[in-house]
Design a protein around this motif. Structure first.
Motif, mmCIF file in Angstrom:
data_model
loop_
_atom_site.group_PDB
_atom_site.id
_atom_site.type_symbol
_atom_site.label_atom_id
_atom_site.label_comp_id
_atom_site.label_asym_id
_atom_site.label_seq_id
_atom_site.Cartn_x
_atom_site.Cartn_y
_atom_site.Cartn_z
ATOM 1 N N LEU A 119 0.832 -1.209 0.000
ATOM 2 C CA LEU A 119 0.000 0.000 0.000
ATOM 3 C C LEU A 119 0.863 1.254 0.000
ATOM 4 C CD1 LEU A 119 -2.816 -0.995 2.496
ATOM 5 C CD2 LEU A 119 -3.168 -0.250 0.132
ATOM 6 N N ASN A 120 1.951 1.227 0.751
ATOM 7 C CA ASN A 120 2.825 2.394 0.833
ATOM 8 C C ASN A 120 3.576 2.661 -0.464
ATOM 9 O OD1 ASN A 120 2.075 3.140 3.413
ATOM 10 N ND2 ASN A 120 3.587 1.812 4.361
ATOM 11 N N ALA A 121 3.605 1.680 -1.361
ATOM 12 C CA ALA A 121 4.227 1.887 -2.667
ATOM 13 C C ALA A 121 3.340 2.747 -3.573
ATOM 14 C CB ALA A 121 4.510 0.542 -3.333
ATOM 15 N N LEU A 122 2.090 2.940 -3.159
ATOM 16 C CA LEU A 122 1.137 3.731 -3.941
ATOM 17 C C LEU A 122 1.171 5.191 -3.502
ATOM 18 C CD1 LEU A 122 -1.962 1.337 -3.678
ATOM 19 C CD2 LEU A 122 -0.278 1.442 -5.540
ATOM 20 N N SER A 123 0.674 6.066 -4.360
ATOM 21 C CA SER A 123 0.507 7.468 -3.966
ATOM 22 C C SER A 123 -0.586 7.526 -2.895
ATOM 23 C CB SER A 123 0.099 8.315 -5.173
ATOM 24 O OG SER A 123 -1.232 8.008 -5.561
ATOM 25 N N GLU A 124 -0.642 8.615 -2.146
ATOM 26 C CA GLU A 124 -1.653 8.752 -1.089
ATOM 27 C C GLU A 124 -3.066 8.630 -1.660
ATOM 28 O OE1 GLU A 124 -1.779 8.903 2.363
ATOM 29 O OE2 GLU A 124 0.252 8.210 2.026
ATOM 30 N N ALA A 151 -16.099 8.925 -10.909
ATOM 31 C CA ALA A 151 -16.219 7.482 -10.688
ATOM 32 C C ALA A 151 -15.372 6.691 -11.679
ATOM 33 C CB ALA A 151 -17.681 7.051 -10.757
ATOM 34 N N GLY A 152 -15.327 7.120 -12.934
ATOM 35 C CA GLY A 152 -14.509 6.428 -13.931
ATOM 36 C C GLY A 152 -13.026 6.486 -13.587
ATOM 37 N N ASN A 153 -12.589 7.628 -13.087
ATOM 38 C CA ASN A 153 -11.187 7.762 -12.664
ATOM 39 C C ASN A 153 -10.891 6.854 -11.478
ATOM 40 O OD1 ASN A 153 -10.893 9.683 -14.616
ATOM 41 N ND2 ASN A 153 -10.685 11.403 -13.221
ATOM 42 N N VAL A 154 -11.853 6.742 -10.575
ATOM 43 C CA VAL A 154 -11.679 5.863 -9.414
ATOM 44 C C VAL A 154 -11.492 4.425 -9.877
ATOM 45 C CG1 VAL A 154 -12.854 4.866 -7.410
ATOM 46 C CG2 VAL A 154 -12.887 7.339 -7.767
ATOM 47 N N ARG A 155 -12.346 3.962 -10.792
ATOM 48 C CA ARG A 155 -12.242 2.580 -11.275
ATOM 49 C C ARG A 155 -10.897 2.343 -11.974
ATOM 50 N NH1 ARG A 155 -17.636 3.718 -12.220
ATOM 51 N NH2 ARG A 155 -17.258 4.319 -14.390
ATOM 52 N N GLN A 156 -10.489 3.288 -12.794
ATOM 53 C CA GLN A 156 -9.236 3.161 -13.520
ATOM 54 C C GLN A 156 -8.034 3.136 -12.562
ATOM 55 O OE1 GLN A 156 -8.015 6.555 -15.945
ATOM 56 N NE2 GLN A 156 -7.559 5.116 -17.613
ATOM 57 N N ARG A 157 -8.020 4.043 -11.615
ATOM 58 C CA ARG A 157 -6.904 4.104 -10.666
ATOM 59 C C ARG A 157 -6.886 2.885 -9.750
ATOM 60 N NH1 ARG A 157 -5.856 10.319 -9.035
ATOM 61 N NH2 ARG A 157 -4.037 9.347 -8.099
ATOM 62 N N LEU A 158 -8.081 2.386 -9.388
ATOM 63 C CA LEU A 158 -8.156 1.181 -8.566
ATOM 64 C C LEU A 158 -7.544 0.001 -9.314
ATOM 65 C CD1 LEU A 158 -9.092 -0.377 -6.065
ATOM 66 C CD2 LEU A 158 -11.318 -0.652 -7.183
ATOM 67 N N SER A 159 -7.907 -0.155 -10.557
ATOM 68 C CA SER A 159 -7.377 -1.256 -11.357
ATOM 69 C C SER A 159 -5.856 -1.177 -11.464
ATOM 70 C CB SER A 159 -8.011 -1.222 -12.754
ATOM 71 O OG SER A 159 -7.460 -2.226 -13.556
ATOM 72 N N ARG A 160 -5.337 -0.002 -11.763
ATOM 73 C CA ARG A 160 -3.885 0.175 -11.878
ATOM 74 C C ARG A 160 -3.186 -0.048 -10.535
ATOM 75 N NH1 ARG A 160 -3.786 5.629 -15.588
ATOM 76 N NH2 ARG A 160 -4.450 4.625 -17.517
ATOM 77 N N SER A 161 -3.789 0.437 -9.473
ATOM 78 C CA SER A 161 -3.187 0.293 -8.143
ATOM 79 C C SER A 161 -3.141 -1.158 -7.700
ATOM 80 C CB SER A 161 -3.958 1.127 -7.114
ATOM 81 O OG SER A 161 -3.871 2.493 -7.435
ATOM 82 N N LEU A 162 -4.221 -1.895 -7.950
ATOM 83 C CA LEU A 162 -4.234 -3.306 -7.576
ATOM 84 C C LEU A 162 -3.199 -4.096 -8.383
ATOM 85 C CD1 LEU A 162 -8.064 -3.932 -7.127
ATOM 86 C CD2 LEU A 162 -6.322 -3.675 -5.334
ATOM 87 N N ALA A 163 -3.048 -3.748 -9.665
ATOM 88 C CA ALA A 163 -2.037 -4.407 -10.484
ATOM 89 C C ALA A 163 -0.637 -4.104 -9.931
ATOM 90 C CB ALA A 163 -2.157 -3.961 -11.940
ATOM 91 N N LYS A 164 -0.421 -2.865 -9.537
ATOM 92 C CA LYS A 164 0.880 -2.472 -8.975
ATOM 93 C C LYS A 164 1.145 -3.228 -7.670
ATOM 94 C CE LYS A 164 3.574 1.646 -7.816
ATOM 95 N NZ LYS A 164 3.578 3.104 -7.764
ATOM 96 N N MET A 165 0.115 -3.371 -6.841
ATOM 97 C CA MET A 165 0.279 -4.084 -5.585
ATOM 98 C C MET A 165 0.550 -5.571 -5.836
ATOM 99 S SD MET A 165 -2.597 -2.353 -3.126
ATOM 100 C CE MET A 165 -2.216 -3.403 -1.736
#
Length: 170
Positions: A119-124, A151-165
């Protein structure tokens, strides 16, 4: 009894209805605060303050069906204040006291620590999106309302963040 009815009853002064709501949310509130703040004591304090504020200001909630996102908005702002306080404490404390905190926290469950590191590897902002979506269980519209994003930005950032994690953890 459905949540909307519990909120309506709590707004009318039914303390038991508010207690049922607390029981329903306490685990998710704590999990969000813990992963946001990184320690048990601060997480417990912020959740307690959140629920006290929610109880005191429940009459300000206009839509009972929005209770969940309203509650997590209160927690979100409480966590942001706690982060600022943590930074201030670190800047004001001596290094020996800080070392003791680090050694205490190293005894925490290994998997939990790995998740915190991912989680800490992600931006705040991305960290907040993951916590609100995955840990709390809010949908993208509710997360958007709290964070001020679309909402679309949230979904996109969530997907990218989960992939990064996932990449970080593998």
């Amino acid at each position: 009894m459905i949540e909307k009815d519990l909120v309506i009853n709590a707004k009318k002064g039914d303390v038991n209805a508010f207690c049922v709501l607390y029981d329903k949310y306490k685990r998710r509130l704590y999990n969000y605060a813990y992963y946001k703040l990184g320690n048990i004591e601060d997480a417990e304090d912020v959740v307690q303050d959140c629920m006290l504020k929610a109880f005191e200001q429940l009459n300000r909630l206009k839509k009972p069906e929005s209770f969940s996102s309203w509650l997590f908005t209160i927690l979100y702002h409480g966590c942001m204040s706690a982060v600022k306080e943590q930074i201030k404490r670190r800047n004001d404390s001596d290094i020996e006291q800080y070392k003791n905190t680090l050694s205490y926290e190293s005894d925490i469950d290994f998997e939990r620590e790995e998740l915190k590191q991912a989680l800490n590897a992600l931006s705040e902002e991305d960290k907040n999106i993951v916590l609100l979506s995955v840990v709390v269980g809010l949908n993208s519209k509710e997360v958007a309302r709290i964070t001020g994003l679309k909402a679309g930005n949230v979904r996109q950032r969530l997907s990218r963040s989960l992939a990064k994690m996932r990449s970080y953890l593998s």
